[in-house]
Motif scaffolding. Structure first.
Motif, mmCIF file in Angstrom:
data_model
loop_
_atom_site.group_PDB
_atom_site.id
_atom_site.type_symbol
_atom_site.label_atom_id
_atom_site.label_comp_id
_atom_site.label_asym_id
_atom_site.label_seq_id
_atom_site.Cartn_x
_atom_site.Cartn_y
_atom_site.Cartn_z
ATOM 1 N N SER A 110 0.846 -1.200 0.000
ATOM 2 C CA SER A 110 0.000 0.000 0.000
ATOM 3 C C SER A 110 0.872 1.237 0.000
ATOM 4 O O SER A 110 0.579 2.237 -0.639
ATOM 5 C CB SER A 110 -0.908 0.010 1.237
ATOM 6 O OG SER A 110 -1.896 -0.979 1.138
ATOM 7 N N GLU A 135 -2.064 1.828 -2.877
ATOM 8 C CA GLU A 135 -3.268 2.585 -2.504
ATOM 9 C C GLU A 135 -3.459 3.789 -3.409
ATOM 10 O O GLU A 135 -4.556 4.035 -3.932
ATOM 11 C CB GLU A 135 -3.153 3.027 -1.044
ATOM 12 C CG GLU A 135 -4.356 3.805 -0.526
ATOM 13 C CD GLU A 135 -4.205 4.196 0.927
ATOM 14 O OE1 GLU A 135 -4.129 5.418 1.201
ATOM 15 O OE2 GLU A 135 -4.143 3.297 1.793
ATOM 16 N N GLU A 183 -7.085 -4.607 -1.604
ATOM 17 C CA GLU A 183 -6.163 -3.934 -2.526
ATOM 18 C C GLU A 183 -5.478 -4.904 -3.474
ATOM 19 O O GLU A 183 -5.265 -4.575 -4.647
ATOM 20 C CB GLU A 183 -5.091 -3.167 -1.727
ATOM 21 C CG GLU A 183 -5.549 -1.808 -1.256
ATOM 22 C CD GLU A 183 -4.430 -1.015 -0.612
ATOM 23 O OE1 GLU A 183 -4.671 0.145 -0.274
ATOM 24 O OE2 GLU A 183 -3.318 -1.564 -0.455
#
Length: 428
Positions: free
Chosen positions: A227, A273, A292
């Motif tokens: 992320s 992200e 994700e």
């Protein structure tokens, strides 16, 4: 008794045990005859050390080889079941806990998924404690042989004398979190079992340098893409690696707002992200209600569909722009540290993979100085998504080797008098 160098007899014996253990671990099986030149110890010292290690159950015989004109030489190796370690990866999408034997063969694992806003400190600590209890409940676990628990976390880790490891994780809302204290407060582990808590990029770097794409390099940078973005620098001066907050290098003045709150960080353009957010902002359609990893997989599939299907131009453009940002960020590492190798890992880095890497290499060469750029290779890590966990488990293993293979001793109820501790140090 201490010699002129200030080292006691115990220090010398510990150093000799460490040398033999490390040679057998990385280069074994080896014979006693081979251990002498490999460690620089005399044949008598090798025999004494090996006898001690065999008696302690740390070293065992592993067959024999013929010698030139003499008796066959017995080979020695590390005894895999003589110790166990736990590695913990506090990731962006899950907590992963794994139990390993002394040769880092996985014996058991436990995973706990995290929600997008699942970085509540008590929740994380509870997941780690539960995961440790679960793997130690496996039939192959031997809690009495546990050498320690290593934990890889996002953020800066400060090691304090009074509160143990304290985590400063600005991107996940952790401000001076005394994680070691939290884990010990409700742990069922004995007090003498040590915790080793460090940055996840550093534990990834430790694993790749010991067993993966960094093995044999003296100067390398291991970068982690999840992320967010992080890196571990390894040099002869910092042989165990140092985490560097590479993801918060400014790549664009007044740029996108990063999770840390600052504008223009590399993480705001290269982390999974932000990459997915940019795809969505430009009109892309990430699958709803998924994590994700699943959304990044969908984005890659959209940008690089099967032959005969038109690619999603938005996904492709975002990925191409991201490759340039990553290449520019790597160029700073190349110019600053002149590494032999740059190794790309982390779940997002591995997903982006070999299709993404040529463009990253091209942009890194464009932005870096020519001399250091000509001498660096940029490749994917070899250890897969478990690399952070493996690296975390290496932390107690490395400490065990540094102690000459001596196990943690039970914490006495009453402190040992200073005079008694001094006498112990002088005992051979």
């Amino acid at each position: 008794m201490a010699g002129r160098s200030g080292r006691t007899v115990r220090d010398l014996r510990r150093g000799n045990r460490t040398a033999v253990l490390q040679k057998l671990y990385f280069e074994g099986p080896l014979s006693r005859f081979e251990l002498g030149p490999a460690t620089g110890l005399s044949s008598g010292s090798v025999s004494n050390v090996v006898a001690d290690l065999v008696a302690d159950g740390l070293v065992e015989e592993a067959g024999s080889v013929d010698s030139d004109g003499g008796r066959p030489r017995t080979l020695l190796r590390i005894a895999p079941h003589s110790g166990q370690m736990i590695g913990v990866d506090v990731g962006e999408t899950r907590i992963r806990v794994e139990l390993f034997d002394l040769t880092l063969t996985e014996l058991a694992r436990a995973e706990r998924p995290l929600t997008p806003k699942g970085y509540d400190v008590e929740v994380i600590a509870g997941h780690i404690r539960d995961g440790i209890a679960e793997v130690l409940g496996d039939e192959r676990a031997a809690p009495k042989r546990l050498l320690g628990v290593g934990v890889g976390v996002p953020g800066i880790v400060e090691h304090t004398p009074d509160r143990g490891a304290v985590v400063h994780g600005q991107t996940i809302g952790w401000d001076a979190v005394p994680l070691e204290q939290l884990l010990r407060s409700a742990s069922r582990l004995p007090d003498e079992i040590p915790y080793f808590i460090d940055n996840g990029a550093k534990t990834l770097g430790q694993a790749e340098m010991w067993f993966g794409a960094g093995r044999g390099a003296r100067n390398a940078v291991v970068v982690l893409f999840g992320s967010g973005v992080g890196a571990c620098l390894v040099t002869p001066e910092v042989e165990h690696g140092r985490a560097v907050e590479w993801g918060h290098l400014t790549v664009r003045v007044r740029g996108r707002r990063c999770r840390c709150g600052a504008p223009g960080c590399l993480e705001a353009y290269a982390g999974a992200e932000s990459l997915l957010a940019r795809w969505r902002e430009e009109g892309g359609r990430p699958p709803e209600g998924t994590d994700e990893e699943t959304r990044l997989t969908a984005m890659l599939a959209a940008a690089h569909p099967p032959e005969g299907t038109a690619p999603d131009p938005v996904a492709l453009a975002v990925l191409e722009e991201t490759a340039e940002y990553v290449g520019a960020g790597l160029s700073d590492l190349i110019n600053l540290f002149r590494p032999e190798r740059i190794i790309v890992g982390g779940w997002a880095g591995l997903q982006l993979g070999s299709r993404f890497l040529p463009a990253v290499r091209r942009h890194a060469a464009t932005y870096a100085l020519r001399h250091p750029a000509d001498r660096v290779t940029i490749d994917l890590g070899r250890l897969g998504p478990d690399a952070v966990t493996v690296g975390a488990a290496i932390l107690p293993l490395a400490d065990f080797f540094a102690a000459g293979g001596r196990r943690p001793e039970p914490v006495p109820e009453d402190p040992v008098p200073a005079w008694r501790a001094a006498l112990r140090e002088r005992t051979p």
